[in-house]
Design a protein around this motif. Sequence first.
Motif, PDB file in Angstrom:
ATOM      1  N   ILE A 330       0.848  -1.190   0.000  1.00  0.00           N
ATOM      2  CA  ILE A 330       0.000   0.000   0.000  1.00  0.00           C
ATOM      3  C   ILE A 330       0.881   1.237   0.000  1.00  0.00           C
ATOM      4  CG2 ILE A 330      -1.689   1.348   1.322  1.00  0.00           C
ATOM      5  CD1 ILE A 330      -2.804  -1.300   2.403  1.00  0.00           C
ATOM      6  N   THR A 331       0.592   2.169  -0.906  1.00  0.00           N
ATOM      7  CA  THR A 331       1.265   3.469  -0.918  1.00  0.00           C
ATOM      8  C   THR A 331       0.269   4.509  -0.420  1.00  0.00           C
ATOM      9  OG1 THR A 331       2.686   2.886  -2.783  1.00  0.00           O
ATOM     10  CG2 THR A 331       2.390   5.234  -2.338  1.00  0.00           C
ATOM     11  N   GLU A 332       0.577   5.123   0.690  1.00  0.00           N
ATOM     12  CA  GLU A 332      -0.312   6.112   1.274  1.00  0.00           C
ATOM     13  C   GLU A 332      -0.144   7.462   0.574  1.00  0.00           C
ATOM     14  OE1 GLU A 332       0.549   6.162   5.434  1.00  0.00           O
ATOM     15  OE2 GLU A 332      -0.358   4.182   5.809  1.00  0.00           O
ATOM     16  N   ASN A 333      -1.228   8.229   0.567  1.00  0.00           N
ATOM     17  CA  ASN A 333      -1.201   9.585   0.001  1.00  0.00           C
ATOM     18  C   ASN A 333      -0.501   9.575  -1.356  1.00  0.00           C
ATOM     19  OD1 ASN A 333      -1.810  12.288   0.037  1.00  0.00           O
ATOM     20  ND2 ASN A 333      -0.074  12.873   1.328  1.00  0.00           N
ATOM     21  N   VAL A 334      -0.974   8.718  -2.236  1.00  0.00           N
ATOM     22  CA  VAL A 334      -0.239   8.364  -3.446  1.00  0.00           C
ATOM     23  C   VAL A 334       0.008   9.538  -4.385  1.00  0.00           C
ATOM     24  CG1 VAL A 334      -2.365   7.597  -4.619  1.00  0.00           C
ATOM     25  CG2 VAL A 334      -0.153   6.758  -5.393  1.00  0.00           C
TER      26      VAL A 334
END
Length: 352
Positions: A330-334
Motif C-alpha cells: 500500500i502506498t499512502e497519500n499516493v
Amino acid sequence: MKNNKFKSLRSAIIAILIFTLSLGGGLQAHAQVQKVPTAGIAINGKIVDGINPIIINGKYYLPFVQLSKILGYNNIKYEQGTGTYQITDGSTTVRMTMGGTRAKKSNEYINIEPPKWSNNTAFVSMNAAGALFNVYIYFKQENGSVQIQKPARKYVVQRGDTLWTISRAHHTTVQELKAANNLSTNLILIGQVLNIPGREKTHELEPIREKEPVPNDHHTKLKNQRQGVLNQAKKYIGAGYKFGATLADAPKLFDCSSFTQLVFQQNGITIPRVSRDQASKGTYVKELKAGDLMFFTNSDLYSDGRIGHVGIYMGDGSMIHASSSKGVSITENVLNNPYWGKNYLFSKRVIQ
C-alpha cells in the motif's frame, strides 16, 4: 499424356511455392550467416547477461526469446500456425510475426525489419528490437558487447516510418520530434538516428477517450463490490513481483496488471491482462472512489510515455498495487508521493 505431365509439373511448382512462402522469416539461400562469440549484454552500462548474436548479410541479429526475457517480457507465447510471437511485460502486449515488417504494441502498429529464423531460433535485428522494446541497442566493437539504453533516448528510423508514425508511437507530436532533432523538413532516412523528445513531452492519454463497458457478473451493491475488491487485494500484501507474471504465478508473484486482473476477477469483474488494455475500459474520472483503477507512466522503463503501471485506489488517498520494488503493498497519500505523483496519468472507473 502431355497435358497430364504439364498439370503434374504445375502442381509440383505450386506446392514448392506454397511451402517456400510458409517459411516466412526464413533465411534466403544467398544470405550469409556469421556466428559471433557469446557477447556480454549490458543495460545502461551494466552487464546483466550473455547473449549469442549472429550476423546476417553484415547486420547484427539477436535471439528474440532470450532478449525478451532479459528485458522483462517473461510472458511469451508462440502461435505455430501464423508464426506469431506474443509477449508482455505486464504493461504492453507486443505481437510480432516472423518475416513480417509490421508489429503491434497494444493497439498501435510499428514498422520493423523482418525477423529471421536461423537454426530453429527466432532472431531480430538490433534496430527492430529497439522499436519493439523501446530501447536503443548497438554493438560495441571495443569489447564485443551488446549495449542497451533503457529507456531509449534514441530511435532508429525503420522502412515505412514517417515523422507522424514515429511521433504517434512515442506519444508525442511531429513538432516536438522535429524540435528535438533540429529538423526543418519532414524528410527522414532509413537508418537515421533520431532523438526522442524528453519525458515531459511524451504522454499516452488516448485511453481517456475510450469507454468500453466492463462485464460484471457480481450481484451485489456497488459499494459492497468496491469493498470486496479491496478486501481481496489486501489478502495478497507481501507477495513478490515478476515482470510479465501469469495467473499461474499467483498468489506468490504478480506484476501490476496480473494483480488487478485477478482481484477484480475474484469479484465478478472481467478486465484485460495488461495495464494499457485495462486503461481502455470503464469511464474516466477525476474524483476517485474506492476500487477505481489508477494509471501511471514509468519513466524508468519507457521513454514513449506509455502506461506502465496500474493500481487500485483505496478511497482514503492510498493505493494498493504490485510494484517492482515492494511487491504487493500500500502506498499512502499516493498523489503526493514524490515518485507516483509525478508519473500519474489518469484514473478509470470499472465498477459501475
